[in-house]
Design a protein around this motif. Structure first.
Motif, PDB file in Angstrom:
ATOM      1  N   SER A 141       0.875  -1.172   0.000  1.00 22.52           N
ATOM      2  CA  SER A 141       0.000   0.000   0.000  1.00 22.52           C
ATOM      3  C   SER A 141       0.909   1.219   0.000  1.00 22.52           C
ATOM      4  CB  SER A 141      -0.889  -0.004   1.245  1.00 22.52           C
ATOM      5  OG  SER A 141      -1.589   1.216   1.375  1.00 22.52           O
ATOM      6  N   ALA A 162       1.256  -2.046  -6.968  1.00 21.33           N
ATOM      7  CA  ALA A 162       0.550  -1.878  -5.699  1.00 21.33           C
ATOM      8  C   ALA A 162      -0.312  -3.095  -5.387  1.00 21.33           C
ATOM      9  CB  ALA A 162      -0.322  -0.621  -5.741  1.00 21.33           C
ATOM     10  N   CYS A 170      -4.017  -0.142  -4.455  1.00 26.69           N
ATOM     11  CA  CYS A 170      -3.907   0.504  -3.144  1.00 26.69           C
ATOM     12  C   CYS A 170      -2.763   1.515  -3.133  1.00 26.69           C
ATOM     13  CB  CYS A 170      -3.736  -0.544  -2.059  1.00 26.69           C
ATOM     14  SG  CYS A 170      -5.210  -1.550  -1.811  1.00 26.69           S
ATOM     15  N   ILE A 351      -7.061   2.621   0.406  1.00 22.74           N
ATOM     16  CA  ILE A 351      -5.747   2.114   0.009  1.00 22.74           C
ATOM     17  C   ILE A 351      -5.077   1.350   1.141  1.00 22.74           C
ATOM     18  CG2 ILE A 351      -5.433   3.923  -1.716  1.00 22.74           C
ATOM     19  CD1 ILE A 351      -3.424   5.263   0.166  1.00 22.74           C
ATOM     20  N   TRP A 352      -5.638   1.402   2.355  1.00 22.64           N
ATOM     21  CA  TRP A 352      -5.149   0.595   3.463  1.00 22.64           C
ATOM     22  C   TRP A 352      -5.854  -0.763   3.551  1.00 22.64           C
ATOM     23  CZ3 TRP A 352      -5.004   4.743   7.961  1.00 22.64           C
ATOM     24  CH2 TRP A 352      -3.918   5.604   7.759  1.00 22.64           C
ATOM     25  N   GLY A 355      -2.395  -4.855   1.292  1.00 25.74           N
ATOM     26  CA  GLY A 355      -0.977  -4.533   1.170  1.00 25.74           C
ATOM     27  C   GLY A 355      -0.327  -4.042   2.442  1.00 25.74           C
ATOM     28  N   CYS A 356      -1.022  -3.240   3.244  1.00 28.12           N
ATOM     29  CA  CYS A 356      -0.378  -2.624   4.405  1.00 28.12           C
ATOM     30  C   CYS A 356      -0.545  -3.496   5.654  1.00 28.12           C
ATOM     31  CB  CYS A 356      -0.924  -1.223   4.639  1.00 28.12           C
ATOM     32  SG  CYS A 356      -2.606  -1.177   5.275  1.00 28.12           S
ATOM     33  N   ARG A 359      -4.171  -3.651   7.299  1.00 30.67           N
ATOM     34  CA  ARG A 359      -5.300  -4.015   6.451  1.00 30.67           C
ATOM     35  C   ARG A 359      -6.278  -4.902   7.232  1.00 30.67           C
ATOM     36  NH1 ARG A 359      -0.702  -6.762   4.341  1.00 30.67           N
ATOM     37  NH2 ARG A 359      -0.898  -9.038   4.176  1.00 30.67           N
TER      38      ARG A 359
END
Length: 457
Positions: A141, A162, A170, A351-352, A355-356, A359
């Motif tokens: 992210s 991403a 994201c 976008i969280w 990937g982050c 999440r």
């Protein structure tokens, strides 16, 4: 023969993973590293992807390998190292080039650097990258702060690499100069609180209920199938199930209970205080890591067993995590006004979602709420009160049980105190204002008429 579109300087864990991510998506890159002898082994590890990677021995060769206007991503430690590398690259760059700082830099440093480089016609992008090594390799992210034209050039390169959530990349342009690094900082602050609350529930089950690590891990795995589903809950289940091959004991039991930190959680708290915002759950998590390194007091008496209701513990954790997110997003909203950043809270939540590190299903629920929140305080946004009221009783029960058994739950306690304070129709700040007026003539506002007032105490 590769035709690099972007250069990456720094082939540590994250830089190497990002480089391979670009290459695996068909994006030709050039790479360099301070220790030039790292480049050849990296190309060997890249295997077939090496055909898309141009190795360079130094910054000058990296710049020469790229077409103008150049895009150069720095993945190096934050602080003085970034300033030193900018100074190294500056004489090699031309107006129109872009430097991307993809490390965990202090957003104020990014603002300073962006202003200085703008005068040279060079754009500086502060790119927050979350997801650790696996995220960097397979889809992080990313939160980009910088000028719109830099985003326009980077977007075709960043969206493919991403993380994807239901087809949505994201990555987003969140604002100018330091906005990207600020958003990443707050992400990490929420991460601190989330991890601490999970650890507190683990402690209640271990020390209060007497459960072994494997049983606690199985419970987290079960929770990961419901509303608590998240990367951190899934990770907790996985690490609690692991066994130390040397001793046969749960691996987690062989690890000293002293937690480190790299600074972003602390930065979140500092910025929250600067902005006059509450980050009590995050601050408690930062403090707990500091306390973990202190010499211990004499042991307390053993407590009676904790009556475990897994469903109530799950609700308590849900309430605490929601409050930590509310505090974090309130910091973002206040920073947007303070620094004139167009932060879109809904898009940040989106976008969280993949990937982050933070999440979770919770972010997927919050994104549409933030999109419809208007100017109301976030804790008064439609749907938030219902989410809190459903789980706050369990949080209260859990904190009360923990306090009675002398089991520390600083982040859960801080979250509960925040909710209780906002639920009080009449608090106790009137006494504080009276005290301030009595010793410093600071004045106060009366309840029966508008305007400043003072009393001769």
């Amino acid at each position: 023969m590769a035709h690099p579109r972007i250069g990456i300087y720094g082939l540590g864990t994250m830089g190497s993973a990002l480089a391979l991510n670009f290459a695996s998506h068909g994006i030709d890159i050039a790479v360099a590293n301070r220790e030039a002898d790292w480049v050849a082994p990296f190309l060997d590890r890249a295997g077939p992807l090496a055909s898309r990677i141009t190795g360079c021995p130094d910054p000058a060769a990296l710049v020469q390998a790229l077409p103008a206007p150049r895009l150069i991503l720095l993945m190096i430690p934050s602080g003085a190292a970034v300033d030193a590398m900018i100074d190294t690259f500056l004489p090699l760059l031309a107006s129109g080039d872009t430097l991307i700082d993809a490390g965990n830099s202090d957003f104020q440093d990014t603002r300073r650097r962006a202003a200085a480089l703008a005068g040279r016609g060079i754009a500086l992008v502060g790119l927050g990258v979350s997801g650790g090594e696996q995220g960097a390799r397979h889809g992080p992210s990313m939160m980009l702060g910088g000028p719109p034209d830099a985003w326009a050039r980077l977007r075709p390169l960043l969206e493919p690499i991403a993380a994807q959530f239901r087809g949505d990349p994201c990555v987003a342009h969140v604002g100018p100069d330091g906005a990207g690094h600020f958003v990443k900082t707050v992400h990490n602050g929420i991460e601190y609180a989330d991890m601490q609350m999970i650890a507190e529930v683990y402690g209640l089950l271990r020390d209060g209920a007497g459960w072994r690590a494997s049983r606690i891990g199985a419970q987290f795995a079960e929770w990961d199938k419901g509303p608590l589903r998240s990367f951190l809950v899934e990770t907790t289940a996985r690490v609690l199930a692991a066994t130390d091959p040397e001793t046969g004991q749960p691996m987690v039991d062989m690890i000293r209970d002293t937690a480190g930190q790299k600074g972003t959680g602390r930065w979140t708290v500092i910025e929250a205080l600067h902005l006059g915002q509450s980050a009590s759950a995050i601050e408690a998590a930062v403090a707990a890591r500091a306390w973990s390194g202190l010499a211990r007091l004499p042991s307390a008496q053993s407590a009676p067993p904790l009556p475990v209701q897994a469903g109530r513990l799950a609700q308590a954790l849900q309430a605490g995590r929601l409050i930590a997110h509310l505090q974090g997003f309130a910091i973002l909203r206040t920073a947007a006004a303070e620094y004139d950043w167009p932060l879109d809270l809904a898009r940040i939540a989106e976008i969280w979602r993949a990937g982050c590190i933070i999440r979770s299903d919770l972010l997927d629920r919050l994104a549409p709420i933030w999109r419809n929140a208007g100017d109301a305080p976030l804790h008064q946004a439609p749907g938030i009160a219902e989410m809190l009221s459903a789980d706050l009783p369990a949080l209260r029960e859990t904190v009360a049980q923990a306090v009675a058994l002398a089991l520390p739950v600083p982040a859960l306690s801080a979250a509960l105190a925040w909710a209780d304070s906002l639920a009080q129709q009449r608090g106790t700040a009137n006494l504080i204002q009276a005290q301030r007026d009595a010793f410093g003539r600071h004045g106060f506002e009366r309840t029966d008429r508008p305007g400043p007032a003072h009393f001769d105490w």
